[in-house]
Enzyme design. Sequence first.
Site, PDB file in Angstrom:
ATOM      1  N   LYS A 276       0.231   4.747   6.723  1.00 55.87           N
ATOM      2  CA  LYS A 276      -0.312   5.529   5.607  1.00 55.87           C
ATOM      3  C   LYS A 276       0.220   6.947   5.705  1.00 55.87           C
ATOM      4  O   LYS A 276       0.885   7.324   6.663  1.00 55.87           O
ATOM      5  CB  LYS A 276      -1.845   5.573   5.656  1.00 55.87           C
TER       6      LYS A 276
ATOM      7  N   SER B 181       0.801  -1.220   0.000  1.00 57.71           N
ATOM      8  CA  SER B 181       0.000   0.000   0.000  1.00 57.71           C
ATOM      9  C   SER B 181       0.835   1.272   0.000  1.00 57.71           C
ATOM     10  O   SER B 181       0.345   2.315  -0.383  1.00 57.71           O
ATOM     11  CB  SER B 181      -0.945   0.003   1.200  1.00 57.71           C
TER      12      SER B 181
END
Lengths: 166, 164
Positions: free
Chosen positions: B84, B40
Amino acid sequence: MSSRKFLWDVSRKFFTVGLIGLTVSDRYVSIFPVRGASMSPTLNPGTSSHDDHVLVEKFCLQKYNFKRGDVVVFCSPTNHKEKHIKRITGLAGEWFAPTYLYDAVRIPEGHCWVEGENLANSTDSRSFGPIPLGLIQGRATHVIWPPQRVGKINRRVPEGSRLPSF
Amino acid sequence: MWKNIAKEAWRQTLLVAKFLSILHISSTYVCSSILVYGPSMLPTLNMSGDVLLVEHLSKRFGKLVPGDIVVVRSPLNPNKSVTKRILAVEGDPVTFLVEPRQHHQHGYHSLVVPKGHVWIQGDNMYASADSRHFGPVPYGLIKGRAFCRVCFLSSLLLLISEYF
Protein backbone atom coordinates in the site's frame (compact mmCIF):
# COMPACT_ATOMS: atom_id res chain seq x y z
CA MET A 1 53.88 -8.84 7.89
CA SER A 2 52.84 -11.83 10.00
CA SER A 3 51.06 -9.62 12.56
CA ARG A 4 49.06 -8.10 9.73
CA LYS A 5 48.05 -11.52 8.52
CA PHE A 6 47.09 -12.47 12.07
CA LEU A 7 44.90 -9.38 12.40
CA TRP A 8 43.24 -10.15 9.08
CA ASP A 9 42.54 -13.72 10.17
CA VAL A 10 41.06 -12.65 13.49
CA SER A 11 38.83 -10.00 11.93
CA ARG A 12 37.65 -12.49 9.35
CA LYS A 13 36.75 -14.98 12.09
CA PHE A 14 34.81 -12.31 13.98
CA PHE A 15 32.98 -11.36 10.82
CA THR A 16 31.97 -14.97 10.16
CA VAL A 17 30.81 -15.52 13.74
CA GLY A 18 28.85 -12.25 13.60
CA LEU A 19 27.12 -13.17 10.36
CA ILE A 20 26.11 -16.65 11.50
CA GLY A 21 25.14 -15.40 14.96
CA LEU A 22 22.89 -12.70 13.56
CA THR A 23 21.20 -15.17 11.23
CA VAL A 24 20.60 -17.70 13.99
CA SER A 25 19.22 -15.04 16.33
CA ASP A 26 16.94 -13.74 13.57
CA ARG A 27 15.58 -17.05 12.45
CA TYR A 28 15.89 -19.64 15.20
CA VAL A 29 16.68 -18.64 18.77
CA SER A 30 17.85 -15.52 20.50
CA ILE A 31 18.39 -14.17 23.98
CA PHE A 32 16.32 -11.32 25.34
CA PRO A 33 17.02 -9.36 28.52
CA VAL A 34 13.93 -8.62 30.59
CA ARG A 35 13.73 -5.11 31.98
CA GLY A 36 11.30 -3.96 34.61
CA ALA A 37 8.92 -5.79 36.89
CA SER A 38 5.89 -6.07 34.63
CA MET A 39 6.19 -9.87 34.41
CA SER A 40 7.02 -10.51 38.04
CA PRO A 41 6.75 -13.09 39.64
CA THR A 42 7.39 -15.23 36.51
CA LEU A 43 10.30 -13.06 35.37
CA ASN A 44 12.35 -10.58 37.37
CA PRO A 45 10.79 -11.45 40.75
CA GLY A 46 13.19 -9.11 42.48
CA THR A 47 15.06 -11.76 44.44
CA SER A 48 18.37 -11.19 42.63
CA SER A 49 20.06 -8.00 41.56
CA HIS A 50 20.49 -9.14 37.93
CA ASP A 51 17.88 -8.89 35.21
CA ASP A 52 16.56 -12.17 33.88
CA HIS A 53 17.62 -13.21 30.40
CA VAL A 54 15.24 -15.46 28.49
CA LEU A 55 15.67 -17.77 25.54
CA VAL A 56 13.31 -16.78 22.71
CA GLU A 57 12.44 -19.32 20.04
CA LYS A 58 11.33 -18.12 16.63
CA PHE A 59 10.02 -21.31 15.03
CA CYS A 60 6.52 -20.29 16.10
CA LEU A 61 6.71 -17.39 13.63
CA GLN A 62 6.37 -19.72 10.64
CA LYS A 63 2.75 -20.52 11.41
CA TYR A 64 1.83 -17.93 14.07
CA ASN A 65 0.20 -20.66 16.15
CA PHE A 66 0.04 -19.21 19.62
CA LYS A 67 -1.88 -20.49 22.60
CA ARG A 68 -3.30 -18.61 25.52
CA GLY A 69 -0.70 -18.44 28.25
CA ASP A 70 2.35 -18.19 25.98
CA VAL A 71 4.93 -15.60 27.00
CA VAL A 72 5.87 -13.62 23.88
CA VAL A 73 8.28 -10.87 22.92
CA PHE A 74 6.80 -8.23 20.63
CA CYS A 75 7.49 -4.76 19.22
CA SER A 76 5.54 -2.09 21.04
CA PRO A 77 2.74 -0.79 18.81
CA THR A 78 3.40 2.76 19.94
CA ASN A 79 7.18 2.68 19.50
CA HIS A 80 8.70 0.20 17.09
CA LYS A 81 12.14 0.46 18.67
CA GLU A 82 10.96 -0.91 22.02
CA LYS A 83 10.34 -4.56 22.69
CA HIS A 84 8.06 -5.84 25.40
CA ILE A 85 7.57 -9.26 26.94
CA LYS A 86 4.07 -10.18 28.05
CA ARG A 87 1.71 -13.12 28.32
CA ILE A 88 -1.02 -13.78 25.73
CA THR A 89 -4.34 -13.89 27.54
CA GLY A 90 -6.73 -13.77 24.61
CA LEU A 91 -6.68 -14.88 20.99
CA ALA A 92 -8.49 -13.70 17.87
CA GLY A 93 -12.24 -14.10 17.85
CA GLU A 94 -12.57 -14.51 21.61
CA TRP A 95 -14.80 -12.38 23.74
CA PHE A 96 -12.94 -10.89 26.58
CA ALA A 97 -14.35 -9.34 29.73
CA PRO A 98 -11.55 -8.15 31.97
CA THR A 99 -12.54 -7.12 35.46
CA TYR A 100 -11.07 -3.63 35.07
CA LEU A 101 -13.18 -2.84 32.01
CA TYR A 102 -16.92 -2.57 32.30
CA ASP A 103 -17.48 -3.94 28.84
CA ALA A 104 -16.68 -7.06 26.88
CA VAL A 105 -14.36 -6.62 23.91
CA ARG A 106 -14.02 -8.90 20.92
CA ILE A 107 -10.44 -9.43 19.78
CA PRO A 108 -10.30 -8.82 16.00
CA GLU A 109 -8.98 -11.33 13.48
CA GLY A 110 -5.18 -11.64 13.47
CA HIS A 111 -4.78 -9.95 16.84
CA CYS A 112 -4.20 -11.06 20.40
CA TRP A 113 -4.56 -9.62 23.87
CA VAL A 114 -1.37 -9.38 25.93
CA GLU A 115 -1.02 -8.66 29.63
CA GLY A 116 1.75 -8.54 32.18
CA GLU A 117 1.59 -10.62 35.33
CA ASN A 118 2.04 -7.65 37.55
CA LEU A 119 -1.09 -5.76 36.60
CA ALA A 120 -0.25 -2.75 38.73
CA ASN A 121 3.03 -2.16 36.93
CA SER A 122 2.58 -3.08 33.30
CA THR A 123 1.87 -1.29 30.02
CA ASP A 124 -0.07 -3.77 27.92
CA SER A 125 -3.25 -4.30 25.92
CA ARG A 126 -5.18 -2.55 28.66
CA SER A 127 -3.64 0.70 27.45
CA PHE A 128 -2.95 0.10 23.74
CA GLY A 129 -5.60 -2.48 22.88
CA PRO A 130 -5.17 -5.81 21.09
CA ILE A 131 -1.93 -6.13 19.10
CA PRO A 132 -1.50 -7.64 15.62
CA LEU A 133 0.20 -11.05 15.66
CA GLY A 134 2.68 -9.70 13.11
CA LEU A 135 4.39 -7.64 15.81
CA ILE A 136 5.36 -10.77 17.75
CA GLN A 137 9.08 -11.56 17.57
CA GLY A 138 9.18 -14.88 19.36
CA ARG A 139 8.11 -17.03 22.28
CA ALA A 140 10.06 -17.06 25.53
CA THR A 141 10.68 -20.64 26.64
CA HIS A 142 13.42 -20.69 29.29
CA VAL A 143 15.15 -18.42 31.73
CA ILE A 144 18.87 -18.88 31.16
CA TRP A 145 20.46 -16.19 33.32
CA PRO A 146 21.16 -15.62 36.26
CA PRO A 147 22.17 -19.22 37.13
CA GLN A 148 20.01 -19.62 40.22
CA ARG A 149 16.88 -18.74 38.21
CA VAL A 150 17.47 -21.13 35.29
CA GLY A 151 14.31 -22.98 34.37
CA LYS A 152 11.43 -23.43 32.02
CA ILE A 153 8.72 -20.79 31.64
CA ASN A 154 5.37 -22.48 32.03
CA ARG A 155 2.31 -21.77 30.00
CA ARG A 156 -0.15 -20.49 32.54
CA VAL A 157 -3.65 -19.37 31.75
CA PRO A 158 -5.08 -16.67 33.96
CA GLU A 159 -8.57 -17.56 35.12
CA GLY A 160 -11.80 -15.73 35.17
CA SER A 161 -11.45 -13.06 32.51
CA ARG A 162 -12.60 -14.89 29.42
CA LEU A 163 -16.20 -15.37 28.44
CA PRO A 164 -17.32 -18.61 26.80
CA SER A 165 -17.17 -18.16 23.03
CA PHE A 166 -20.43 -17.41 21.29
CA MET B 1 43.69 -39.00 7.49
CA TRP B 2 40.29 -38.85 9.30
CA LYS B 3 41.35 -35.65 10.90
CA ASN B 4 41.91 -34.11 7.50
CA ILE B 5 38.52 -35.22 6.23
CA ALA B 6 36.80 -33.85 9.32
CA LYS B 7 38.64 -30.59 8.94
CA GLU B 8 37.69 -30.30 5.32
CA ALA B 9 34.04 -31.12 6.08
CA TRP B 10 33.97 -28.49 8.80
CA ARG B 11 35.45 -25.93 6.44
CA GLN B 12 32.85 -26.67 3.77
CA THR B 13 29.99 -26.53 6.28
CA LEU B 14 31.23 -23.20 7.52
CA LEU B 15 31.39 -21.90 3.97
CA VAL B 16 27.80 -22.94 3.26
CA ALA B 17 26.60 -21.47 6.57
CA LYS B 18 28.37 -18.22 5.77
CA PHE B 19 26.81 -18.07 2.34
CA LEU B 20 23.30 -18.70 3.70
CA SER B 21 23.84 -16.10 6.42
CA ILE B 22 24.88 -13.49 3.90
CA LEU B 23 21.78 -14.30 1.84
CA HIS B 24 19.55 -13.99 4.90
CA ILE B 25 21.12 -10.75 6.10
CA SER B 26 21.02 -9.06 2.72
CA SER B 27 17.39 -10.01 2.21
CA THR B 28 16.32 -9.01 5.73
CA TYR B 29 18.31 -5.84 6.23
CA VAL B 30 19.18 -4.49 2.80
CA CYS B 31 17.08 -5.48 -0.16
CA SER B 32 14.74 -8.23 -1.27
CA SER B 33 12.25 -8.92 -4.02
CA ILE B 34 8.56 -9.63 -3.76
CA LEU B 35 5.78 -10.62 -6.14
CA VAL B 36 2.64 -8.52 -5.72
CA TYR B 37 -0.69 -8.86 -7.47
CA GLY B 38 -4.26 -7.75 -7.03
CA PRO B 39 -6.36 -4.74 -7.88
CA SER B 40 -5.68 -2.59 -4.81
CA MET B 41 -2.74 -0.61 -6.20
CA LEU B 42 -4.09 0.05 -9.70
CA PRO B 43 -3.02 2.04 -11.72
CA THR B 44 0.47 2.20 -10.18
CA LEU B 45 0.97 -1.56 -10.07
CA ASN B 46 -0.49 -4.18 -12.32
CA MET B 47 -3.32 -6.43 -11.35
CA SER B 48 -1.76 -9.54 -12.84
CA GLY B 49 1.47 -9.32 -10.88
CA ASP B 50 4.66 -7.28 -10.59
CA VAL B 51 8.03 -8.13 -9.14
CA LEU B 52 9.16 -5.30 -6.88
CA LEU B 53 12.49 -4.60 -5.22
CA VAL B 54 12.02 -3.76 -1.54
CA GLU B 55 14.65 -2.01 0.54
CA HIS B 56 14.70 -2.30 4.32
CA LEU B 57 17.10 0.49 5.23
CA SER B 58 14.75 3.48 5.33
CA LYS B 59 12.40 1.55 7.61
CA ARG B 60 15.25 0.90 10.01
CA PHE B 61 16.36 4.52 10.06
CA GLY B 62 12.80 5.89 10.24
CA LYS B 63 13.03 7.70 6.91
CA LEU B 64 9.61 6.68 5.58
CA VAL B 65 7.51 9.63 4.41
CA PRO B 66 3.93 9.92 3.12
CA GLY B 67 3.83 8.87 -0.53
CA ASP B 68 6.14 5.87 -0.18
CA ILE B 69 4.87 2.49 -1.32
CA VAL B 70 5.47 0.03 1.49
CA VAL B 71 5.14 -3.70 2.02
CA VAL B 72 3.33 -4.31 5.29
CA ARG B 73 2.56 -7.50 7.18
CA SER B 74 -1.21 -7.64 7.16
CA PRO B 75 -2.68 -6.89 10.59
CA LEU B 76 -5.49 -9.35 9.92
CA ASN B 77 -3.30 -12.26 8.83
CA PRO B 78 0.39 -12.25 9.84
CA ASN B 79 1.29 -14.77 7.13
CA LYS B 80 0.29 -12.36 4.37
CA SER B 81 1.84 -9.14 3.18
CA VAL B 82 0.05 -6.24 1.57
CA THR B 83 1.47 -3.45 -0.58
CA LYS B 84 0.00 0.00 0.00
CA ARG B 85 0.96 3.65 -0.03
CA ILE B 86 1.62 5.59 3.18
CA LEU B 87 -0.75 8.55 3.31
CA ALA B 88 -0.05 9.87 6.78
CA VAL B 89 2.38 9.28 9.63
CA GLU B 90 1.93 9.74 13.37
CA GLY B 91 0.27 13.00 14.37
CA ASP B 92 -1.20 13.74 10.95
CA PRO B 93 -4.95 14.24 10.57
CA VAL B 94 -6.69 12.07 7.96
CA THR B 95 -10.14 12.25 6.46
CA PHE B 96 -11.43 9.26 4.57
CA LEU B 97 -14.45 7.61 3.02
CA VAL B 98 -15.04 4.00 3.99
CA GLU B 99 -17.41 3.37 1.08
CA PRO B 100 -16.36 5.66 -1.77
CA ARG B 101 -19.21 4.46 -3.99
CA GLN B 102 -21.87 5.79 -1.66
CA HIS B 103 -20.99 9.42 -1.92
CA HIS B 104 -22.77 11.30 0.81
CA GLN B 105 -21.84 13.61 3.61
CA HIS B 106 -22.04 11.05 6.43
CA GLY B 107 -19.55 8.70 4.85
CA TYR B 108 -16.59 10.86 5.84
CA HIS B 109 -14.60 10.07 8.95
CA SER B 110 -11.59 11.86 10.29
CA LEU B 111 -9.02 11.06 12.93
CA VAL B 112 -5.46 11.76 13.96
CA VAL B 113 -2.96 8.95 13.38
CA PRO B 114 -1.80 7.78 16.85
CA LYS B 115 1.81 7.63 17.98
CA GLY B 116 3.92 4.94 16.35
CA HIS B 117 1.37 4.21 13.63
CA VAL B 118 1.02 4.97 9.92
CA TRP B 119 -2.03 5.31 7.71
CA ILE B 120 -1.85 3.15 4.58
CA GLN B 121 -4.21 3.09 1.63
CA GLY B 122 -4.25 1.50 -1.79
CA ASP B 123 -4.22 3.71 -4.86
CA ASN B 124 -7.43 2.10 -6.06
CA MET B 125 -9.79 3.21 -3.31
CA TYR B 126 -12.68 1.18 -4.72
CA ALA B 127 -11.01 -2.21 -4.38
CA SER B 128 -8.61 -2.07 -1.49
CA ALA B 129 -8.74 -3.33 2.08
CA ASP B 130 -6.57 -0.90 3.99
CA SER B 131 -6.47 1.48 6.94
CA ARG B 132 -9.99 2.61 6.14
CA HIS B 133 -11.13 -0.83 7.31
CA PHE B 134 -8.57 -1.96 9.88
CA GLY B 135 -7.38 1.42 11.12
CA PRO B 136 -3.84 2.79 11.37
CA VAL B 137 -1.14 0.09 11.45
CA PRO B 138 1.83 -0.02 13.87
CA TYR B 139 5.18 0.96 12.36
CA GLY B 140 6.61 -2.39 13.45
CA LEU B 141 4.50 -4.20 10.85
CA ILE B 142 6.20 -2.43 7.95
CA LYS B 143 8.67 -4.70 6.18
CA GLY B 144 10.20 -2.31 3.69
CA ARG B 145 9.79 0.29 0.99
CA ALA B 146 9.23 -0.76 -2.59
CA PHE B 147 11.45 1.37 -4.81
CA CYS B 148 11.75 -0.37 -8.15
CA ARG B 149 9.65 -2.55 -10.39
CA VAL B 150 11.70 -5.26 -12.02
CA CYS B 151 9.24 -6.70 -14.51
CA PHE B 152 5.63 -7.28 -15.28
CA LEU B 153 4.76 -10.86 -14.59
CA SER B 154 2.40 -10.93 -17.55
CA SER B 155 5.13 -9.91 -19.99
CA LEU B 156 7.45 -12.46 -18.43
CA LEU B 157 4.85 -15.17 -18.88
CA LEU B 158 4.36 -14.01 -22.44
CA LEU B 159 8.07 -14.33 -23.10
CA ILE B 160 8.17 -17.78 -21.57
CA SER B 161 5.20 -18.96 -23.61
CA GLU B 162 6.81 -17.59 -26.75
CA TYR B 163 9.98 -19.42 -25.92
CA PHE B 164 8.31 -22.80 -25.61
